[in-house]
Design a protein around this motif. Structure first.
Motif, short mmCIF file in Angstrom:
data_model
loop_
_atom_site.label_atom_id
_atom_site.label_comp_id
_atom_site.label_asym_id
_atom_site.label_seq_id
_atom_site.Cartn_x
_atom_site.Cartn_y
_atom_site.Cartn_z
N ALA A 1 0.83 -1.21 0.00
CA ALA A 1 0.00 0.00 0.00
C ALA A 1 0.86 1.27 0.00
CB ALA A 1 -0.95 0.00 1.19
N GLY A 2 2.00 1.21 -0.70
CA GLY A 2 2.87 2.37 -0.81
C GLY A 2 3.80 2.61 0.36
N ILE A 3 3.74 1.74 1.37
CA ILE A 3 4.59 1.87 2.56
C ILE A 3 5.61 0.74 2.52
CG2 ILE A 3 4.65 1.91 5.09
CD1 ILE A 3 1.67 2.75 4.96
N PRO A 4 6.89 1.06 2.74
CA PRO A 4 7.90 0.00 2.71
C PRO A 4 7.60 -1.10 3.73
CG PRO A 4 8.95 2.16 2.72
CD PRO A 4 7.49 2.38 2.98
N VAL A 5 7.68 -2.34 3.29
CA VAL A 5 7.41 -3.49 4.15
C VAL A 5 8.36 -3.48 5.35
CG1 VAL A 5 7.43 -6.03 4.28
CG2 VAL A 5 6.50 -4.88 2.26
N ARG A 6 9.60 -3.10 5.12
CA ARG A 6 10.59 -3.04 6.20
C ARG A 6 10.13 -2.09 7.31
NH1 ARG A 6 15.59 -4.71 6.19
NH2 ARG A 6 15.56 -4.91 3.94
N PHE A 7 9.57 -0.95 6.92
CA PHE A 7 9.09 0.02 7.91
C PHE A 7 7.87 -0.51 8.65
CE2 PHE A 7 6.67 3.82 9.16
CZ PHE A 7 7.61 4.42 9.99
N VAL A 8 6.95 -1.14 7.93
CA VAL A 8 5.77 -1.73 8.57
C VAL A 8 6.21 -2.78 9.59
CG1 VAL A 8 3.71 -3.15 8.19
CG2 VAL A 8 4.24 -1.28 6.61
N SER A 9 7.13 -3.64 9.18
CA SER A 9 7.65 -4.66 10.08
C SER A 9 8.30 -4.03 11.31
CB SER A 9 8.66 -5.53 9.34
OG SER A 9 9.28 -6.44 10.23
N LEU A 10 9.07 -2.97 11.10
CA LEU A 10 9.74 -2.29 12.20
C LEU A 10 8.73 -1.76 13.22
CD1 LEU A 10 12.53 -1.30 13.28
CD2 LEU A 10 12.01 0.87 12.14
N MET A 11 7.65 -1.17 12.75
CA MET A 11 6.64 -0.63 13.68
C MET A 11 5.93 -1.76 14.43
SD MET A 11 6.91 2.60 13.68
CE MET A 11 8.66 2.38 13.41
#
Length: 145
Positions: free
Chosen positions: A74-84
Motif C-alpha cells: 500500500a505504498g509503505i515499505p514493508v521493512r518500515f511496517v515490520s519495524l513498527m
C-alpha cells in the motif's frame, strides 16, 4: 530499478534488537508511572516520535538503503511496517509475558482504583513509551546485520 525483497530474516533481526532494548524498560516502574500520568495527546506525540526514529534510522542514517527500492505494501515499505509492528509488539508481548500491568498498576498501586479499562489503557500507554527504546534496537539490528 528492481525492488529489494524483504525476507523473514529481516524481521528476525528486528525482533532480536526490539526485544533486547524493550526488556529493561518493561520492568521499570518509572515507565508505568509515566504511562499513568500521560494524556492521550502525549501518547500520540510519542507514537509520532517512534515513527520518526524508525524512519530516520532505516532510511536517513543508513546511506546504503534507498526507500524507493524497498518492497512496499500500500505504498509503505514493508521493512518500515515490520519495524513498527516489532517496536510496539515486542513491548506488548514482554509486558504481557512478565505480568507487568498487574505487577505495577494493580499490585504496585500505581492506579489508585484499577479497573480492566484503566489497566488496559495505561498498559497501552506504557507500550507506547517502551516502543521508543524498542524501535532503536530493532532499527539498529536491521541496519547492522
Amino acid at each position: 530499478m528492481a525492488r529489494r525483497r524483504y525476507r523473514v530474516a529481516d524481521t528476525a533481526q528486528q525482533l532480536v534488537g526490539g526485544f533486547l532494548l524493550a526488556g529493561p524498560f518493561v520492568v521499570t516502574e518509572e515507565v508505568w508511572v509515566l504511562a499513568e500520568n500521560m494524556s492521550w495527546y502525549h501518547a500520540v506525540v510519542v507514537v509520532g516520535i517512534v515513527f520518526a526514529i524508525g524512519y530516520g534510522a532505516l532510511y536517513k542514517a543508513d546511506a546504503g538503503r534507498d526507500i524507493d527500492t524497498e518492497a512496499e505494501v500500500a505504498g509503505i515499505p514493508v521493512r518500515f511496517v515490520s519495524l513498527m509492528i516489532v517496536a510496539f509488539g515486542s513491548v506488548a508481548i514482554l509486558a504481557t509475558a512478565l505480568t507487568a500491568p498487574d505487577t505495577f498498576l494493580v499490585d504496585g498501586g500505581i492506579l489508585p482504583d484499577p479497573t480492566p479499562t484503566t489497566v488496559a489503557l495505561t498498559t497501552l500507554k506504557a507500550i507506547i513509551v517502551g516502543a521508543i527504546f524498542s524501535v532503536v534496537g530493532a532499527a539498529t539490528a536491521d541496519s547492522v546485520f
